[in-house]
Write an enzyme that holds these catalytic residues in place. Sequence first.
Site, PDB file in Angstrom:
ATOM      1  CG  ASN A 103      -1.999  -1.069   1.070  1.00 31.83           C
ATOM      2  OD1 ASN A 103      -2.135  -1.667   0.005  1.00 31.83           O
ATOM      3  ND2 ASN A 103      -2.719  -1.332   2.126  1.00 31.83           N
ATOM      4  CG  HIS A 122       4.233  -1.735  -4.798  1.00 29.77           C
ATOM      5  ND1 HIS A 122       3.121  -2.534  -4.808  1.00 29.77           N
ATOM      6  CD2 HIS A 122       5.269  -2.543  -5.147  1.00 29.77           C
ATOM      7  CE1 HIS A 122       3.449  -3.765  -5.162  1.00 29.77           C
ATOM      8  NE2 HIS A 122       4.752  -3.801  -5.354  1.00 29.77           N
ATOM      9  CB  CYS A 130      14.572  14.915  -7.456  1.00 34.37           C
ATOM     10  SG  CYS A 130      15.349  15.751  -8.846  1.00 34.37           S
ATOM     11  CB  CYS A 154      19.268  19.131  -8.181  1.00 41.45           C
ATOM     12  SG  CYS A 154      18.004  18.066  -8.887  1.00 41.45           S
TER      13      CYS A 154
HETATM   14  P1  NAD Z   1      -5.910  -5.564  -5.154  1.00 42.91           P
HETATM   15  O1  NAD Z   1      -6.809  -4.359  -5.247  1.00 42.91           O
HETATM   16  O2  NAD Z   1      -5.408  -6.161  -6.393  1.00 42.91           O
HETATM   17  O3  NAD Z   1      -6.685  -6.680  -4.366  1.00 42.91           O
HETATM   18  C1  NAD Z   1      -7.367  -6.377  -3.190  1.00 42.91           C
HETATM   19  C2  NAD Z   1      -7.609  -7.662  -2.429  1.00 42.91           C
HETATM   20  O4  NAD Z   1      -8.121  -7.320  -1.157  1.00 42.91           O
HETATM   21  C3  NAD Z   1      -8.594  -8.607  -3.093  1.00 42.91           C
HETATM   22  O5  NAD Z   1      -8.042  -9.893  -3.127  1.00 42.91           O
HETATM   23  C4  NAD Z   1      -9.811  -8.570  -2.152  1.00 42.91           C
HETATM   24  O6  NAD Z   1     -10.455  -9.839  -2.019  1.00 42.91           O
HETATM   25  C5  NAD Z   1      -9.196  -8.163  -0.845  1.00 42.91           C
HETATM   26  N1  NAD Z   1     -10.081  -7.390   0.020  1.00 42.91           N
HETATM   27  C6  NAD Z   1     -10.961  -6.410  -0.322  1.00 42.91           C
HETATM   28  N2  NAD Z   1     -11.563  -5.938   0.774  1.00 42.91           N
HETATM   29  C7  NAD Z   1     -11.038  -6.610   1.825  1.00 42.91           C
HETATM   30  C8  NAD Z   1     -11.265  -6.569   3.225  1.00 42.91           C
HETATM   31  N3  NAD Z   1     -12.145  -5.734   3.792  1.00 42.91           N
HETATM   32  N4  NAD Z   1     -10.580  -7.424   4.018  1.00 42.91           N
HETATM   33  C9  NAD Z   1      -9.679  -8.296   3.484  1.00 42.91           C
HETATM   34  N5  NAD Z   1      -9.430  -8.375   2.155  1.00 42.91           N
HETATM   35  C10 NAD Z   1     -10.110  -7.544   1.349  1.00 42.91           C
HETATM   36  O7  NAD Z   1      -4.753  -5.177  -4.134  1.00 42.91           O
HETATM   37  P2  NAD Z   1      -3.202  -5.387  -4.235  1.00 42.91           P
HETATM   38  O8  NAD Z   1      -2.920  -6.823  -4.509  1.00 42.91           O
HETATM   39  O9  NAD Z   1      -2.606  -4.746  -3.040  1.00 42.91           O
HETATM   40  O10 NAD Z   1      -2.922  -4.459  -5.526  1.00 42.91           O
HETATM   41  C11 NAD Z   1      -1.758  -4.135  -5.887  1.00 42.91           C
HETATM   42  C12 NAD Z   1      -1.476  -2.619  -5.964  1.00 42.91           C
HETATM   43  O11 NAD Z   1      -2.511  -1.692  -5.699  1.00 42.91           O
HETATM   44  C13 NAD Z   1      -0.422  -2.292  -4.980  1.00 42.91           C
HETATM   45  O12 NAD Z   1       0.747  -2.171  -5.679  1.00 42.91           O
HETATM   46  C14 NAD Z   1      -0.796  -0.951  -4.339  1.00 42.91           C
HETATM   47  O13 NAD Z   1       0.274  -0.054  -4.418  1.00 42.91           O
HETATM   48  C15 NAD Z   1      -1.941  -0.468  -5.166  1.00 42.91           C
HETATM   49  N6  NAD Z   1      -3.014   0.185  -4.384  1.00 42.91           N
HETATM   50  C16 NAD Z   1      -2.795   0.641  -3.116  1.00 42.91           C
HETATM   51  C17 NAD Z   1      -3.845   1.196  -2.387  1.00 42.91           C
HETATM   52  C18 NAD Z   1      -3.581   1.701  -0.993  1.00 42.91           C
HETATM   53  O14 NAD Z   1      -2.457   2.126  -0.708  1.00 42.91           O
HETATM   54  N7  NAD Z   1      -4.556   1.634  -0.078  1.00 42.91           N
HETATM   55  C19 NAD Z   1      -5.120   1.256  -2.945  1.00 42.91           C
HETATM   56  C20 NAD Z   1      -5.297   0.790  -4.241  1.00 42.91           C
HETATM   57  C21 NAD Z   1      -4.236   0.259  -4.952  1.00 42.91           C
END
Ligand code: NAD
Length: 248
Positions: A103, A122, A130, A154
Amino acid sequence: MFGIIKNKSTYTTKVKRVLILSGAGISAESGISTFREADGLWENHRIKDVCTAGCLDTNKDATHAFYNARRKDIADKKPNYAHQLIVELKQKYPENIAVLTQNVDDLFEKAGMNSDEIVHLHGFLKELTCRDCEEVFDAGYQAQDKFAKSCPTCSGELRPNIVFFGEVAPMYAHLTKELQECDLVVVIGTSGNVLDVTYFAQFVKESILNNLEPSNAIDDSYFSKVYYAKATEVIAEIAEYIEEFIEN
Ligand code: NAD
């Protein structure tokens, strides 16, 4: 005749290591949208338009606007019970537990985690970096232009400190190290499309998976325990298991 009798002090007990790896799902109940699930969109944007190497050259204004909006969006979001219990576990067992997250939000930090207690694999929304000198800046929740028009050090070009698809993820070195050392891997809220968590479960002695529902990118038969439920509903049971695992 009796061989070597080792002094008791020569035996050391190995510290049990637990890797807690989270994804967008853990922050879903705090009101931050997940990523790939149903339609492959992140807040109505195609990943290839705003989160892929080259976006900053071919789709610059929209990419900046997207991350400015994400930064603003997380300002008032609050950590949930799952973030809080993981922070408590890390503070109780600092040597045993590693917390790594995909996240880019700051909900673990808002729940009380110090920045050196968590690895953002990530990147981190509140940071800019920068493109020239690579210095990292804390912009808070501000839009990039509000923070600075160019690098304060810079005068190079600033960008969000986010790892886009196709870019190198330097923090993966931590993931490799933790996987090699850990005895239990706990995966919460990730679809497995970016990181191959099935492989992690095969690699480690014990493993726990918590998602809302099965994912095509995860073979859950490799996990020792599987919870398809909201993270806040099962985190207490998972935390109890982790404590028992560490203590016994
Ligand atoms: P994803 O969105 O691909 O998958 C989300 C997963 O979470 C699913 O498998 C789903 O079943 C599960 N889920 C949904 N609600 C839930 C809950 N209440 N409790 C438990 N599980 C739950 O997520 P990912 O695999 O982390 O995606 C990858 C990329 O998305 C990451 O690289 C990240 O940087 C980015 N991202 C980050 C955020 C954030 O920082 N909050 C938000 C969106 C995307």
